[in-house]
Write a protein that holds these residues in place. Structure first.
Motif, short mmCIF file in Angstrom:
data_model
loop_
_atom_site.label_atom_id
_atom_site.label_comp_id
_atom_site.label_asym_id
_atom_site.label_seq_id
_atom_site.Cartn_x
_atom_site.Cartn_y
_atom_site.Cartn_z
N MET A 2 62.10 50.25 48.03
CA MET A 2 60.72 51.44 47.69
C MET A 2 60.51 51.39 46.46
N THR A 3 59.67 51.49 45.91
CA THR A 3 59.00 51.17 44.87
C THR A 3 58.22 53.01 43.99
N ILE A 4 58.11 53.16 43.41
CA ILE A 4 57.15 54.07 43.29
C ILE A 4 55.70 54.47 43.54
N ALA A 5 55.33 53.29 43.11
CA ALA A 5 53.88 53.14 43.71
C ALA A 5 53.78 52.88 45.32
N ASP A 6 54.44 52.49 45.97
CA ASP A 6 55.55 52.43 47.51
C ASP A 6 55.58 54.26 47.77
N PHE A 7 56.17 54.77 47.34
CA PHE A 7 56.91 56.63 47.88
C PHE A 7 54.72 57.58 47.01
N LEU A 18 57.32 61.97 56.84
CA LEU A 18 58.02 61.16 56.14
C LEU A 18 59.52 60.30 56.53
N LEU A 19 59.30 58.99 56.53
CA LEU A 19 60.81 58.58 57.29
C LEU A 19 62.19 58.67 55.77
N MET A 62 67.72 56.28 40.50
CA MET A 62 68.84 56.59 41.93
C MET A 62 67.30 55.41 42.51
N SER A 63 68.05 54.51 43.54
CA SER A 63 66.93 54.46 44.90
C SER A 63 66.29 55.79 45.59
N LEU A 64 65.10 54.81 45.03
CA LEU A 64 64.16 56.18 46.59
C LEU A 64 63.95 54.95 48.12
N ILE A 67 67.33 59.92 49.98
CA ILE A 67 66.74 61.54 49.68
C ILE A 67 66.44 61.46 48.09
N ALA A 68 67.75 61.36 47.79
CA ALA A 68 68.42 62.51 46.61
C ALA A 68 67.00 61.54 45.32
N GLY A 69 66.45 60.31 45.42
CA GLY A 69 65.90 59.78 44.62
C GLY A 69 64.11 59.66 45.09
N LYS A 70 63.79 60.45 46.44
CA LYS A 70 62.81 61.10 46.84
C LYS A 70 62.54 62.12 46.57
N MET A 71 63.41 63.02 46.44
CA MET A 71 63.50 64.11 45.93
C MET A 71 63.14 64.34 43.91
N MET A 72 63.69 63.85 43.32
CA MET A 72 63.11 63.36 41.68
C MET A 72 61.65 63.57 41.39
N VAL A 73 61.07 62.22 42.79
CA VAL A 73 59.89 62.39 42.31
C VAL A 73 59.28 63.77 42.34
#
Length: 329
Positions: A2-7, A18-19, A62-64, A67-73
């Motif tokens: 997943m890219t930042i744009a995707d997120f 979200l999944l 970290m990878s998006l 959850i760890a990467g998603k939560m940073m965003v």
């Protein structure tokens, strides 16, 4: 990946969930639908605890996909942090990545232990790591050598406790300075207790709709807790219960070659302790085990592997380790 744009596209759509996927440290990663409002609540709790303010910088390395990467965003969204995005790698603070951050003071970053360890291996990356004002580390165990080095850091370094189901961490323990501790402090909105089998129970209504029973055997004292090991990481050998993490903790003080403790079925003992090691000559390793471990904790089998099995988030892949131990009979 997943890219930042995707997120951002997924975050800003009309869906309220979200999944995400679990890390897969004890098996195959599992899909999990989570509510965006609870992710926002988790992000606010962390930002408030660390005192993060609008305009502070947050490093996403970290990878998006997890959850760890998603939560940073999400933290950057809810608090108005300036998000600096670099590709996930084992060396997030290398020269190539740092060129885009050279004029930035990094207020907040999250890494796995491997990224922190790698960053300490060169003078320049070590200097950059030490400049981060708030560094949280999760996704794997922090060994004693790493903890000793982090204790000298001038800024706040934290070990996190949490899981995908709790939308990242629900407790932190300080690794740096005089406040360094083995005990995790839950966030104010989190209540903890122990189940009958000694596993940690988490009641965190802001981030999880129901009380969660973990597989982590814990000890609670004065509202804080420490983790002894996972329930599914217990080896019962000849009637003796052996906690895998405790064996690894002792041996990491003396064995620097990468290794992992696992188990194998055995007709006589039920289960036996097995060590996976990248060392070709295991003479010294066997001697250390004999000298430093109680008799019933000592590995009864040693397996040389090219590399220690790990998940994509940097945790020991325990099920894969068991498979390797079984295949070498």
């Amino acid at each position: 990946m997943m890219t930042i744009a995707d997120f951002y596209k997924e975050w800003n759509n009309k869906a309220d969930k979200l999944l995400v996927h679990t890390s897969g440290s004890t098996g195959k990663p599992k899909p999990l639908w989570v509510e965006k409002r609870r992710m926002e609540a988790s992000a606010i709790i962390t930002c408030d605890f660390l005192g993060l303010q609008e305009g502070d910088t947050a490093l996403l390395c970290m990878s998006l996909d997890f959850i760890a990467g998603k939560m940073m965003v999400v933290r950057s969204i809810v608090r108005g942090l300036e998000l600096i995005v670099i590709p996930p790698s084992g060396h997030p603070l290398c020269d190539e990545n740092w060129q885009g951050m050279v004029n930035k003071d990094i207020t907040f970053a999250a890494m796995v232990p491997l990224q922190v360890y790698n960053s300490l291996q060169t003078d320049e990356e070590r200097k950059r790591l030490k400049s981060i004002k708030h560094l949280i580390i999760g996704g794997g165990a922090i060994d004693e050598d790493l903890a000793t080095e982090l204790k000298t850091f001038p800024h706040a370094v934290w070990s996190t406790y949490g899981m995908t189901e709790t939308l990242s961490h629900i407790a932190l323990r300080r690794l740096s300075g005089e406040e360094a501790s083995d005990w995790y402090t839950p966030f104010p909105s989190v209540n903890i207790s122990l189940a009958e089998d000694g596993c940690l129970m988490i009641n965190a209504p802001l981030v999880c709709s129901e009380t969660l029973k973990t597989n982590d055997i814990a000890e609670i004292q004065d509202g804080k807790f420490r983790i002894i090991g996972r329930k599914d990481n217990v080896i019962v050998s000849g009637g003796v219960k052996i906690q895998i993490e405790e064996v690894e903790r002792i041996l990491r003080q003396y064995i620097k070659t990468p290794f992992l403790i696992t188990k194998r079925q055995d007709k006589k003992f039920g289960e036996i302790v097995v060590m996976l090691s990248t060392a070709e000559d295991l003479t010294e390793t066997k001697y250390i085990c004999e000298q430093m471990l109680p008799k019933f904790w000592q590995p009864r089998a040693f397996v040389t592997v090219q590399e220690i099995p790990m998940t994509t988030t940097g945790k020991p892949a325990r099920k894969e380790a068991e498979r390797l131990a079984k295949e070498t009979i």
